[in-house]
Structure formats: C-alpha cells, structure tokens
Design a protein around this motif. Structure first.
Motif, PDB file in Angstrom:
ATOM      1  N   SER A  35       3.880  20.749  -1.804  1.00  0.00           N
ATOM      2  CA  SER A  35       4.677  20.284  -0.669  1.00  0.00           C
ATOM      3  C   SER A  35       4.055  19.046  -0.052  1.00  0.00           C
ATOM      4  CB  SER A  35       4.779  21.360   0.408  1.00  0.00           C
ATOM      5  OG  SER A  35       5.136  22.573  -0.137  1.00  0.00           O
ATOM      6  N   GLU A  36       2.717  19.025  -0.016  1.00  0.00           N
ATOM      7  CA  GLU A  36       2.026  17.876   0.567  1.00  0.00           C
ATOM      8  C   GLU A  36       2.393  16.609  -0.198  1.00  0.00           C
ATOM      9  OE1 GLU A  36      -2.197  18.107   0.198  1.00  0.00           O
ATOM     10  OE2 GLU A  36      -2.404  15.994   0.680  1.00  0.00           O
ATOM     11  N   LEU A  37       2.361  16.711  -1.529  1.00  0.00           N
ATOM     12  CA  LEU A  37       2.677  15.537  -2.338  1.00  0.00           C
ATOM     13  C   LEU A  37       4.132  15.124  -2.151  1.00  0.00           C
ATOM     14  CD1 LEU A  37       0.745  16.336  -5.595  1.00  0.00           C
ATOM     15  CD2 LEU A  37       0.238  14.568  -3.944  1.00  0.00           C
ATOM     16  N   GLY A  38       5.009  16.134  -2.105  1.00  0.00           N
ATOM     17  CA  GLY A  38       6.421  15.819  -1.894  1.00  0.00           C
ATOM     18  C   GLY A  38       6.641  15.145  -0.561  1.00  0.00           C
ATOM     19  N   ALA A  39       5.993  15.708   0.475  1.00  0.00           N
ATOM     20  CA  ALA A  39       6.149  15.150   1.824  1.00  0.00           C
ATOM     21  C   ALA A  39       5.572  13.741   1.878  1.00  0.00           C
ATOM     22  CB  ALA A  39       5.448  16.034   2.836  1.00  0.00           C
ATOM     23  N   ARG A  40       4.426  13.558   1.207  1.00  0.00           N
ATOM     24  CA  ARG A  40       3.824  12.224   1.223  1.00  0.00           C
ATOM     25  C   ARG A  40       4.735  11.227   0.520  1.00  0.00           C
ATOM     26  NH1 ARG A  40      -1.509  12.912  -0.366  1.00  0.00           N
ATOM     27  NH2 ARG A  40      -1.914  13.207   1.847  1.00  0.00           N
ATOM     28  N   MET A  41       5.370  11.703  -0.562  1.00  0.00           N
ATOM     29  CA  MET A  41       6.250  10.810  -1.293  1.00  0.00           C
ATOM     30  C   MET A  41       7.394  10.340  -0.401  1.00  0.00           C
ATOM     31  SD  MET A  41       7.487  11.829  -5.025  1.00  0.00           S
ATOM     32  CE  MET A  41       9.211  11.538  -4.987  1.00  0.00           C
ATOM     33  N   SER A  42       8.034  11.286   0.293  1.00  0.00           N
ATOM     34  CA  SER A  42       9.184  10.853   1.093  1.00  0.00           C
ATOM     35  C   SER A  42       8.729  10.057   2.321  1.00  0.00           C
ATOM     36  CB  SER A  42      10.069  12.039   1.488  1.00  0.00           C
ATOM     37  OG  SER A  42       9.293  13.044   2.033  1.00  0.00           O
ATOM     38  N   ALA A  43       7.553  10.434   2.879  1.00  0.00           N
ATOM     39  CA  ALA A  43       7.060   9.685   4.046  1.00  0.00           C
ATOM     40  C   ALA A  43       6.747   8.246   3.656  1.00  0.00           C
ATOM     41  CB  ALA A  43       5.811  10.356   4.609  1.00  0.00           C
ATOM     42  N   MET A  44       6.107   8.083   2.492  1.00  0.00           N
ATOM     43  CA  MET A  44       5.745   6.734   2.051  1.00  0.00           C
ATOM     44  C   MET A  44       6.979   5.941   1.659  1.00  0.00           C
ATOM     45  SD  MET A  44       2.685   6.185   2.455  1.00  0.00           S
ATOM     46  CE  MET A  44       2.440   7.295   3.803  1.00  0.00           C
ATOM     47  N   ILE A  65       0.833  -1.210   0.000  1.00  0.00           N
ATOM     48  CA  ILE A  65       0.000   0.000   0.000  1.00  0.00           C
ATOM     49  C   ILE A  65       0.860   1.249   0.000  1.00  0.00           C
ATOM     50  CG2 ILE A  65      -1.671   1.317   1.339  1.00  0.00           C
ATOM     51  CD1 ILE A  65      -2.750  -1.385   2.308  1.00  0.00           C
ATOM     52  N   THR A  66       1.867   1.283   0.885  1.00  0.00           N
ATOM     53  CA  THR A  66       2.696   2.488   0.963  1.00  0.00           C
ATOM     54  C   THR A  66       3.447   2.713  -0.340  1.00  0.00           C
ATOM     55  OG1 THR A  66       4.415   1.190   2.018  1.00  0.00           O
ATOM     56  CG2 THR A  66       3.001   2.487   3.448  1.00  0.00           C
ATOM     57  N   LYS A  67       3.879   1.616  -0.967  1.00  0.00           N
ATOM     58  CA  LYS A  67       4.575   1.770  -2.246  1.00  0.00           C
ATOM     59  C   LYS A  67       3.641   2.387  -3.283  1.00  0.00           C
ATOM     60  CE  LYS A  67       8.385  -1.443  -2.634  1.00  0.00           C
ATOM     61  NZ  LYS A  67       8.658  -2.867  -2.780  1.00  0.00           N
ATOM     62  N   ALA A  77       1.627   9.651  -5.412  1.00  0.00           N
ATOM     63  CA  ALA A  77       2.086  10.994  -5.064  1.00  0.00           C
ATOM     64  C   ALA A  77       3.116  11.481  -6.065  1.00  0.00           C
ATOM     65  CB  ALA A  77       2.662  10.997  -3.653  1.00  0.00           C
ATOM     66  N   ALA A  78       4.022  10.591  -6.460  1.00  0.00           N
ATOM     67  CA  ALA A  78       5.088  11.002  -7.381  1.00  0.00           C
ATOM     68  C   ALA A  78       4.514  11.423  -8.730  1.00  0.00           C
ATOM     69  CB  ALA A  78       6.078   9.873  -7.567  1.00  0.00           C
ATOM     70  N   SER A  79       3.517  10.657  -9.201  1.00  0.00           N
ATOM     71  CA  SER A  79       3.002  11.004 -10.523  1.00  0.00           C
ATOM     72  C   SER A  79       2.154  12.263 -10.475  1.00  0.00           C
ATOM     73  CB  SER A  79       2.201   9.842 -11.101  1.00  0.00           C
ATOM     74  OG  SER A  79       1.033   9.657 -10.359  1.00  0.00           O
ATOM     75  N   LYS A  80       1.461  12.480  -9.360  1.00  0.00           N
ATOM     76  CA  LYS A  80       0.682  13.715  -9.245  1.00  0.00           C
ATOM     77  C   LYS A  80       1.597  14.921  -9.117  1.00  0.00           C
ATOM     78  CE  LYS A  80      -3.652  12.343  -7.094  1.00  0.00           C
ATOM     79  NZ  LYS A  80      -4.307  12.275  -5.781  1.00  0.00           N
ATOM     80  N   LEU A  81       2.699  14.699  -8.394  1.00  0.00           N
ATOM     81  CA  LEU A  81       3.604  15.807  -8.088  1.00  0.00           C
ATOM     82  C   LEU A  81       4.093  16.509  -9.355  1.00  0.00           C
ATOM     83  CD1 LEU A  81       5.282  17.209  -5.843  1.00  0.00           C
ATOM     84  CD2 LEU A  81       7.093  15.632  -6.380  1.00  0.00           C
ATOM     85  N   SER A 102       8.443   4.758   4.857  1.00  0.00           N
ATOM     86  CA  SER A 102       7.654   3.723   5.525  1.00  0.00           C
ATOM     87  C   SER A 102       7.724   2.405   4.756  1.00  0.00           C
ATOM     88  CB  SER A 102       6.218   4.167   5.735  1.00  0.00           C
ATOM     89  OG  SER A 102       5.558   4.229   4.536  1.00  0.00           O
ATOM     90  N   SER A 103       7.870   2.457   3.427  1.00  0.00           N
ATOM     91  CA  SER A 103       8.080   1.190   2.709  1.00  0.00           C
ATOM     92  C   SER A 103       9.416   0.585   3.100  1.00  0.00           C
ATOM     93  CB  SER A 103       8.081   1.379   1.200  1.00  0.00           C
ATOM     94  OG  SER A 103       7.208   2.344   0.797  1.00  0.00           O
ATOM     95  N   LYS A 104      10.396   1.475   3.288  1.00  0.00           N
ATOM     96  CA  LYS A 104      11.715   0.980   3.677  1.00  0.00           C
ATOM     97  C   LYS A 104      11.636   0.316   5.056  1.00  0.00           C
ATOM     98  CE  LYS A 104      14.829   4.150   3.425  1.00  0.00           C
ATOM     99  NZ  LYS A 104      15.699   5.214   3.288  1.00  0.00           N
TER     100      LYS A 104
END
Lengths: 322, 70
Positions: free
Chosen positions: A271-280, A60-62, A68-72, A283-285
C-alpha cells in the motif's frame, strides 16, 4: 536579442558600480526596487530561478514515481501469495474482532519513509480509535509500533502506552524469516490477551482500506472455545499425538501471529508503494501546472519589456524626424 | 511422531513455536543444492531495530541483524 543582451550588460555595469553587495536573486530585486538609473524593466531572474527549481522537483517526483511503480510489481505478487498463509487460520479460528479482553495490544504497522500520502496517519487513526473501542475499567491498551512514521505520530499524545517500537524493517526485501524473528520478539516482550494488528490492506493502487486482524492468546482461545460459538467447533478436530489441546492451541496461535504479521507487513508495504506512486503522480502534475503558470508570467513580462522598449525607440525616432 | 516427543523440550528451552519452525526451515534450506541454496539463503536475511519503551521514553535500540537463531 541584441537589445536584451545590451540591456543586461548595462544593468550589470550599473549594479556593480552602485552597490558592492553580492548579487543574489533577492538583492537584485531590492536594488531594482530602489530604482536604479537606466534599469527600466522588471527582472525576470527570480522567475527563471523558480522555474528551474520547479522543473528539478518535477524530475525528482517523476523518478520517485517510477521507482515506486517498478518496486510495486514485485511486492504485489508477494503480497497476494502471502494471503494464502492467514486465510486457513481465519477459517479455523475466526477473526475474534469482537472478543472483549483485558489486555489489548495494538500493533500499528506504518512505513519508515514519508511521501506516501495518508497511509501512516490512517493506520495511526484507526489504532487510536481501537484504543477507545476497547477502553474500559480494569482494561489497558498498549501499542507496538512498526515504522518510524507511525511512531512519530503516536509519541505526541500516547507515548506512555508505547511498549515497543520497531524500525528499519524494509531495509532488505521483506521475508518470512525476518517477520518471524520480529513476531518472536514481540511475543516474548509483550503481555497480551489479544493482539490487534492495524495495517493498510492493498486492494488496488488507489485503494487501501485500513484493516484490523485479531490474534487471541491461547488462554483466551481456550476460554472462547469452551463458551461455544465458532471456536467451539475446534473440538470437532481430532488432535494427533500426545499433545494436549492447550499445547496445540499455543503453537497454533503463535504461528498464526507470525503469519498474519507477515501478511500485514507485506500488505502495508505494498500500500505504501501504491500510495507513493499516486502521490508522486499528482505532485508531478501539480509541478507541471505550476511550471505552465510561471512560464506564462515569464513570457508575458518579457514581451511587455520588449514592447516598451520598441515604443520608446520608435517614439524617439519619430520625435527626431518631426 | 518425533515432533511429539520434542515439544516439551524446546518449550522448556524458552523457545516459541516460531523459533522452532524457523530452525526447522533453515535446516531444510541447508539441504538444498547450489544455486538454489544461496537463493534461499537470501530469503533468510534479518534486519531491523527494536527498542523497548519504559515510562514514555525509548530505551537504547537493539539491532537484530542476520541472526535468525538468536
């Protein structure tokens, strides 16, 4: 393998005869602990279930990261283009961060959805700090909150100061018309001398510093321009037509507000999308690391039970021989 | 200088400059031909909910949806 299957069969038989309770993962272990006859090894069922759930979460996180990356990409170009809207205003009117007025309205821009790191709490924190900066006798600060998450955080300790809350802004892709209608609503419903817009400015996928933009009301701009300084230069411009300076200023400041708000909302969305991308991503890691640890435990336990069984068989055989 | 003459009127009608410029923008978009027209119309979609707060309590939220001229 055959041995393991046999062992499992035996246990199932024992369990169903010994207890009539439904066999869930938890009850299986408590049965094991009460030491059934013949059940010698530790159940690996729970670890297996856990591994399955961790793997699902990782999936899910992946997926969220990918989304997020594609929307960004789309939002980022839009954001960068929108910067051209407010820059002329800053060149003309300045930012006015240090202008001291009585009625401050802090517009906190946050997101509707969570799971995007600390961007919402950052903008809430900065808004609260601004309230302290501009506090004083005969002064008041009100909040206008954009987004569910910022509202949830501000309700806790300053709900009396909230004037307006706005949500569901990002249901359709953000556009200027929408933000302009919103800006219009804010202008009509809130009395202010200065609007302070707090948002996370998008620098890169990993850096989004909180930023404050200030919009002064036309009266204050006029007062400031009479006092001189940067705003005093306004008199250098020639005003066409029969409009008075205050009319022009009012139009300008209204338009400035909608432009700055548009940019702020876009920057924050980006920024939200960027932050979500790095957070996800992280969390996948983490899920991967957890999965590795669980796999290790699982394999070790399995190996141990096999070894025990082998020893038992061999020692039994050698006892018969001897 | 048509706009000069118009200013006091839309002000008197309780409109802000933002509403005024939005109406103008939507008129300009209406002048486009297809397929550009529908593409531009998609940038006109409005949707959000807004709720006023009084005494620390939110009032019933109003939904603003696809009514840029309201």
């Amino acid at each position: 393998m055959a041995m393991a299957a046999l062992r499992r069969e035996g246990r199932r038989f024992l369990l169903s005869s010994a207890s009539s309770t439904p066999i869930t993962a938890r009850s299986a272990i408590s049965n094991e602990e009460s030491c059934l006859f013949g059940a010698r090894s530790i159940s690996t069922q729970i670890v297996r279930n856990r591994m399955k759930s961790v793997r699902n979460i990782q999936k899910i996180t992946k997926a969220m990261k990918m989304v997020a990356a594609s929307k960004l990409r789309g939002v980022q170009t839009k954001t960068e283009n929108s910067r051209g809207l407010w820059q002329p205003f800053v060149a003309l009117l300045g930012d006015g961060f240090s202008v001291d007025v009585k009625k401050n309205v802090v517009i906190t821009v946050s997101s509707d959805k969570g799971l995007c790191g600390g961007i919402n709490s950052t903008s809430v924190k900065v808004s609260k700090a601004l309230t302290r900066v501009y506090s004083g006798p005969e002064k008041e600060t009100k909040y206008v909150v954009l987004g569910e998450k910022g509202k949830a955080q501000l309700v806790r300790d300053s709900k009396n100061r909230i004037e307006l809350t706005i949500s569901e802004l990002q249901k359709n892709p953000l556009n200027y018309t929408q933000v302009a209608v919103l800006a219009d609503d804010i202008l009509k419903n809130v009395e202010f001398d200065a609007l302070r817009i707090v948002f996370n400015k998008f620098h890169s996928v990993v850096s989004f510093p909180p930023t404050v933009s200030t919009i002064l009301s036309p009266e204050i701009v006029e007062k400031e321009s009479e006092a001189g300084g940067r705003l005093g230069d306004l008199d250098l411009y020639e005003i066409e037509g029969g409009e008075t300076k205050s009319e022009v200023l009012q139009n300008l400041s209204e338009f400035q507000f909608s432009c700055v708000l548009f940019n702020a909302v876009l920057e924050n969305g980006c920024s939200e999308l960027g932050a979500r991308m790095s957070a996800m991503d992280s969390s996948s890691k983490n899920a991967g690391e957890m999965l590795d640890r669980l796999t290790l435990t699982y394999n070790r336990t399995r190996q141990a039970s096999i070894t025990t069984e082998l020893i038992e068989i061999i020692s039994g055989a050698s006892a018969l021989e001897g | 200088m048509a706009s000069t003459a118009a200013v006091p009127f839309w002000r008197a009608a309780g409109m802000t400059y933002i509403t005024y410029s939005n109406i103008c923008a939507s008129l300009v978009r209406g002048c486009l031909k297809e397929p550009y027209k529908s593409e531009a119309a998609s940038r006109e979609k409005v949707h959000f909910t807004i709720s006023k707060w009084a005494n620390g309590k939110p009032e019933k939220p109003t939904i603003r949806s696809d009514s840029p001229d309201q």
